[in-house]
Design a protein around this motif. Structure first.
Motif, PDB file in Angstrom:
ATOM      1  N   THR A 172      -1.073  -4.374  -6.608  1.00 58.96           N
ATOM      2  CA  THR A 172      -0.626  -5.759  -6.761  1.00 58.96           C
ATOM      3  C   THR A 172      -1.448  -6.704  -5.894  1.00 58.96           C
ATOM      4  O   THR A 172      -1.991  -6.308  -4.856  1.00 58.96           O
ATOM      5  CB  THR A 172       0.862  -5.905  -6.378  1.00 58.96           C
ATOM      6  OG1 THR A 172       1.043  -5.439  -5.023  1.00 58.96           O
ATOM      7  CG2 THR A 172       1.735  -5.069  -7.308  1.00 58.96           C
ATOM      8  N   ASP A 173      -1.537  -7.943  -6.318  1.00 62.12           N
ATOM      9  CA  ASP A 173      -2.283  -8.954  -5.578  1.00 62.12           C
ATOM     10  C   ASP A 173      -1.648  -9.166  -4.204  1.00 62.12           C
ATOM     11  O   ASP A 173      -0.432  -9.307  -4.079  1.00 62.12           O
ATOM     12  CB  ASP A 173      -2.284 -10.267  -6.363  1.00 62.12           C
ATOM     13  CG  ASP A 173      -3.199 -11.307  -5.754  1.00 62.12           C
ATOM     14  OD1 ASP A 173      -4.276 -10.936  -5.253  1.00 62.12           O
ATOM     15  OD2 ASP A 173      -2.829 -12.496  -5.769  1.00 62.12           O
ATOM     16  N   GLY A 174      -2.476  -9.169  -3.170  1.00 68.37           N
ATOM     17  CA  GLY A 174      -1.979  -9.349  -1.810  1.00 68.37           C
ATOM     18  C   GLY A 174      -1.476  -8.079  -1.158  1.00 68.37           C
ATOM     19  O   GLY A 174      -1.006  -8.110  -0.017  1.00 68.37           O
ATOM     20  N   GLN A 175      -1.598  -6.959  -1.857  1.00 68.71           N
ATOM     21  CA  GLN A 175      -1.133  -5.685  -1.307  1.00 68.71           C
ATOM     22  C   GLN A 175      -1.937  -5.309  -0.070  1.00 68.71           C
ATOM     23  O   GLN A 175      -3.159  -5.457  -0.020  1.00 68.71           O
ATOM     24  CB  GLN A 175      -1.270  -4.597  -2.372  1.00 68.71           C
ATOM     25  CG  GLN A 175      -0.843  -3.210  -1.921  1.00 68.71           C
ATOM     26  CD  GLN A 175      -0.944  -2.193  -3.046  1.00 68.71           C
ATOM     27  OE1 GLN A 175      -0.843  -2.552  -4.222  1.00 68.71           O
ATOM     28  NE2 GLN A 175      -1.143  -0.940  -2.721  1.00 68.71           N
ATOM     29  N   ASP A 176      -1.256  -4.821   0.935  1.00 65.55           N
ATOM     30  CA  ASP A 176      -1.915  -4.378   2.162  1.00 65.55           C
ATOM     31  C   ASP A 176      -2.226  -2.883   2.028  1.00 65.55           C
ATOM     32  O   ASP A 176      -1.321  -2.058   1.999  1.00 65.55           O
ATOM     33  CB  ASP A 176      -1.010  -4.633   3.369  1.00 65.55           C
ATOM     34  CG  ASP A 176      -1.748  -4.483   4.690  1.00 65.55           C
ATOM     35  OD1 ASP A 176      -2.902  -4.043   4.670  1.00 65.55           O
ATOM     36  OD2 ASP A 176      -1.167  -4.807   5.744  1.00 65.55           O
ATOM     37  N   VAL A 177      -3.502  -2.561   1.941  1.00 66.12           N
ATOM     38  CA  VAL A 177      -3.928  -1.164   1.818  1.00 66.12           C
ATOM     39  C   VAL A 177      -4.266  -0.641   3.206  1.00 66.12           C
ATOM     40  O   VAL A 177      -5.192  -1.145   3.851  1.00 66.12           O
ATOM     41  CB  VAL A 177      -5.157  -1.039   0.896  1.00 66.12           C
ATOM     42  CG1 VAL A 177      -5.626   0.408   0.829  1.00 66.12           C
ATOM     43  CG2 VAL A 177      -4.833  -1.570  -0.494  1.00 66.12           C
ATOM     44  N   PRO A 178      -3.529   0.338   3.717  1.00 63.04           N
ATOM     45  CA  PRO A 178      -3.818   0.883   5.039  1.00 63.04           C
ATOM     46  C   PRO A 178      -5.272   1.329   5.143  1.00 63.04           C
ATOM     47  O   PRO A 178      -5.803   1.972   4.233  1.00 63.04           O
ATOM     48  CB  PRO A 178      -2.863   2.077   5.145  1.00 63.04           C
ATOM     49  CG  PRO A 178      -1.726   1.726   4.240  1.00 63.04           C
ATOM     50  CD  PRO A 178      -2.345   0.993   3.103  1.00 63.04           C
ATOM     51  N   GLY A 179      -5.912   0.968   6.239  1.00 58.80           N
ATOM     52  CA  GLY A 179      -7.314   1.322   6.429  1.00 58.80           C
ATOM     53  C   GLY A 179      -8.275   0.330   5.825  1.00 58.80           C
ATOM     54  O   GLY A 179      -9.488   0.425   6.035  1.00 58.80           O
TER      55      GLY A 179
END
Length: 360
Positions: free
Chosen positions: A322-329
């Motif tokens: 999703t837009d704005g999703q925080d992907v770890p790393g």
């Protein structure tokens, strides 16, 4: 009479046993099922859909760069393998030793034979890879691209480093700023003529020049350097000799700015020719320090390699990005309205002042 009734009873029992056996036997074409049709022809079975490995089997994710052995793709390899360790998947990072589409096809053929779950590819020539990527999909392998777009009809996600338009226009603005004039002869150096991402950036850089700086004059066509610093160096020497009035060079692909800067350095033209381009800060630092390279602009390729693996894993597991999703790393990503295009984030400009702050 006893014999008569005894025989009749035996006959009844035999008929009952035969009826029971018939009821338990599978029918060759029971009415209302998919095993047949009214004409007697076998019904068409649905195509097999790719599934995530069952039980304790790990996902096999293949990450294929344009080539292996150069600093940029070495950095993305570190990121991809780090993602594999942290996300619990097997990562195969492999590619050709030269920026060659035919070699890349052979690499992908081998991965198909290994029955990997996902192929994430950065094509040297998108059109050349279309048949082999189609073959991969037909065999149930999921396909995404990263770093450089592939045939969009075949990929389920397209992982971009940055917004192409913003990036291309930014490079032109940087060159004008470093030249100190918007009226000059300039040249474009690139990696490979078929690289879709490089061509897109160059198109937007050219458009920015036409719209905002009409007095800039491009000297000849874009110059290919085959993703090699030495070739970029020699081509820049040839460029300077043939066009002594050239004031600026924009170089696309990470080895190209280094080769251009090397030529400017050798000729002692740091104050006469501005060079900007897409390069890693650690490689750029010696040239930034002496002014032969004015600014390098890029992103973190380790994060890009990490993101490619993370996206591939989510794809197989059915998780929608999703837009704005925080992907770890990695950080927050942008997902465009098509639901397919993923942008990692804005670029970073590396200069003499800040290049030493980075480790890639």
């Amino acid at each position: 009479m006893n014999k008569k009734w005894s025989g009749l009873l035996s006959l009844i029992l035999s008929i009952g046993m035969l009826a029971a056996c018939g009821a338990n036997a599978p029918s060759s074409a029971p009415s209302g099922t998919s095993s047949g049709s009214s004409s007697g022809a076998p019904a068409k079975q649905p195509a097999a859909q790719p599934e995530a490995p069952k039980g304790n089997a790990k996902l096999k994710i293949a990450v294929v760069p344009k080539l292996i052995g150069i600093p940029y793709f070495n950095a993305s390899e570190r990121g991809a393998k780090k993602a594999g360790e942290e996300l619990g998947v097997d990562v195969i990072y492999t590619g050709p030793t030269q920026a060659d589409a035919a070699q890349q096809v052979k690499v992908i053929e081998d991965l198909i034979a290994q029955k990997v779950d996902v192929i994430a590819v950065a094509p040297n020539d998108p059109a050349s890879l279309t048949p082999v990527l189609k073959k991969a999909k037909e065999q149930g392998i999921r396909v995404i691209d990263w770093d450089t777009p592939a045939d969009q009809s075949l990929v389920e996600y397209s992982v971009h480093q940055i917004d192409d338009e913003v990036y291309g226009r930014h490079v032109t603005d940087l060159l004008v700023e470093k030249m100190g004039t918007d009226s000059a002869q300039i040249a474009v150096l690139t990696g490979g003529l078929s690289a879709a991402n490089l061509n897109t950036w160059i198109d937007w850089a050219t458009k920015q020049a036409q719209e905002k700086y009409p007095n800039l004059k491009f000297v000849g066509d874009k110059i290919a350097s085959d993703e090699k610093q030495q070739v970029a160096y020699q081509k820049t020497l040839d460029l300077i000799k043939a066009n002594p009035d050239v004031k600026g060079i924009m170089a696309f692909s990470t080895p190209a700015p280094l080769g251009a800067a090397q030529a400017v350095q050798e000729k002692g033209l740091q104050d006469k020719i501005a060079v900007v381009g897409t390069a890693l800060p650690t490689d750029s630092k010696p040239f930034l320090d002496d002014g032969s390279l004015d600014v390098a602009t890029l992103w973190d390729p380790e994060k890009l390699g990490y993101l490619a693996v993370a996206v591939a894993k989510d794809l197989v597991e059915g998780k929608k990005l999703t837009d704005g999703q925080d992907v770890p790393g990695v950080g927050k990503i942008q997902v465009k309205s098509d639901g397919k295009t993923i942008i990692m984030g804005p670029p970073t400009d590396f200069t003499k002042e800040n290049a030493g702050d980075y480790k890639f």
